[in-house]
Design an enzyme around this catalytic site. Structure first.
Site, PDB file in Angstrom:
ATOM      1  N   LYS A 180       0.705  -1.036  -0.220  1.00 59.16           N
ATOM      2  CA  LYS A 180       0.076  -0.415   0.084  1.00 59.16           C
ATOM      3  C   LYS A 180       0.748   1.086  -0.201  1.00 59.16           C
ATOM      4  O   LYS A 180       1.544   1.028   0.485  1.00 59.16           O
ATOM      5  CB  LYS A 180      -1.126   0.271   1.804  1.00 59.16           C
ATOM      6  CG  LYS A 180      -1.903   1.313   1.194  1.00 59.16           C
ATOM      7  CD  LYS A 180      -1.327   2.136   2.594  1.00 59.16           C
ATOM      8  CE  LYS A 180      -0.352   2.297   3.678  1.00 59.16           C
ATOM      9  NZ  LYS A 180       0.003   3.247   4.287  1.00 59.16           N
TER      10      LYS A 180
ATOM     11  N   VAL B 206       8.980  -3.820   7.785  1.00 58.61           N
ATOM     12  CA  VAL B 206       7.759  -3.888   8.281  1.00 58.61           C
ATOM     13  C   VAL B 206       7.931  -2.226   9.383  1.00 58.61           C
ATOM     14  O   VAL B 206       8.634  -1.585   9.205  1.00 58.61           O
ATOM     15  CB  VAL B 206       7.605  -4.664  10.378  1.00 58.61           C
ATOM     16  CG1 VAL B 206       6.581  -3.838  10.923  1.00 58.61           C
ATOM     17  CG2 VAL B 206       7.300  -6.066   9.377  1.00 58.61           C
TER      18      VAL B 206
ATOM     19  N   GLY C  24       2.030  -0.124   5.139  1.00 55.72           N
ATOM     20  CA  GLY C  24       0.311  -1.564   5.432  1.00 55.72           C
ATOM     21  C   GLY C  24       1.170  -2.445   5.632  1.00 55.72           C
ATOM     22  O   GLY C  24       0.382  -3.912   4.685  1.00 55.72           O
TER      23      GLY C  24
ATOM     24  N   ASP D  83      -5.813   0.612   8.034  1.00 48.64           N
ATOM     25  CA  ASP D  83      -5.499   0.269   6.573  1.00 48.64           C
ATOM     26  C   ASP D  83      -6.053  -0.052   5.928  1.00 48.64           C
ATOM     27  O   ASP D  83      -5.875  -0.902   5.234  1.00 48.64           O
ATOM     28  CB  ASP D  83      -4.297   0.402   6.017  1.00 48.64           C
ATOM     29  CG  ASP D  83      -3.430   1.826   6.327  1.00 48.64           C
ATOM     30  OD1 ASP D  83      -4.290   2.793   6.367  1.00 48.64           O
ATOM     31  OD2 ASP D  83      -1.962   1.937   6.050  1.00 48.64           O
TER      32      ASP D  83
END
Length: 284
Positions: A21, A108, A113, A143
């Site tokens: 994303k 991460v 996302g 999200d």
């Protein structure tokens, strides 16, 4: 005891991509009384990301591999696990008899996302109906509803109120993602925002919003992680259509009109900054 409420029973192995994303623009409007932030954003998705495979099993098992697997967190509190439990509708919250393999290719705490994309992919692969998947997504995180759809959407409120984009004139455009390998949590970036409303999300096509929008989280993120400015400078030196930070960072993206331009940019940045993470793809 598992009480499945899936659209169809899972009879065999299914696999798919948890698409990365990005926020082509992200405008913060105000901080709400509940501590969350009203925002307006244009979600977009790259045709690359984590790889997810799900198969029936005697008991629940989450297998995590890939460069960033160690950062996924405890199994019981993982968004993948929570999405699977919600999708299978276990009355007592018991873990469903599934084996889920996540090849964690996305960093991460990176503005991509990653966990939300994984959760959205699990809901899609398990065949959860659209309305129910959106309701589950809202309960899992801001999200996740957009990641369930994984198509360009305008997000409002905390990002969960979604509107379709009328003109996706960036479909198929090259997108290069670059991260300095520095994790950056969302909370501190929101806290460092100056709380000044610089105006609403532009209207128009995806390209219009990209070129006329901004990311209000970019300045506070750079204060917390100066390497983001270095990534943006390197991307902008490759003459993209636009380069911007995604979400709360630290990943930045650049959009290119041609595959050759993106490939040249990827090679240039890899040669100059071999320690940075990057992923190339096209906008869905």
């Amino acid at each position: 005891m598992t009480v499945p409420v899936l659209s169809a029973p899972l009879s065999g192995l299914v696999s798919g991509t948890a698409y990365a994303k990005i926020n082509l623009a992200l405008h913060l409007r105000r901080r709400r009384d509940d501590g969350y932030h009203e925002l307006e954003t244009l979600f977009a998705f790259v045709d690359a990301g984590d790889a997810i495979t799900i198969a029936p099993a005697d008991a629940f098992e989450l297998i995590e591999t890939g460069e960033f697997a160690a950062a996924m967190g405890p199994v019981a509190d993982n968004l993948v696990t929570r999405a699977a439990v919600a999708a299978c509708g276990t009355a007592d919250g018991a873990l469903p008899p599934l084996r889920i393999h996540v090849d964690k290719r996305l960093p991460v705490a990176a503005g991509l996302g990653g966990g939300s994309a994984d959760a959205g992919a699990v809901l899609r692969l398990l065949g959860v109906g659209a309305d129910r998947a959106q309701a589950i997504g809202e309960a899992l995180g801001a999200d996740v509803p957009a990641c369930v759809v994984s198509q360009p959407m305008v997000g409002r409120g905390t990002g969960t109120h979604l509107e379709p984009l009328a003109d996706h004139d960036l479909l198929g455009a090259g997108c290069l993602l670059v991260n300095p390998r520095v994790p950056l949590s969302t909370g501190p970036v929101f806290k460092a925002w100056d709380q000044i409303d610089h105006g609403p999300l532009p209207q128009g096509s995806a390209r219009d919003i990209l070129l006329n929008g901004r990311n209000d989280m970019e300045p506070p993120a750079i204060q917390l992680c100066p390497a983001i400015a270095d990534v943006l400078a390197a991307l902008r030196a490759t003459a993209p259509v636009c380069a911007r930070m995604s979400g709360s960072g630290a990943t930045c993206f650049a959009i290119y009109d041609t595959p050759d331009a993106m490939a040249q940019a990827a090679a240039q940045i890899a040669a100059a900054h071999p320690g940075w993470w990057q992923m190339a793809g096209r906008l869905r």
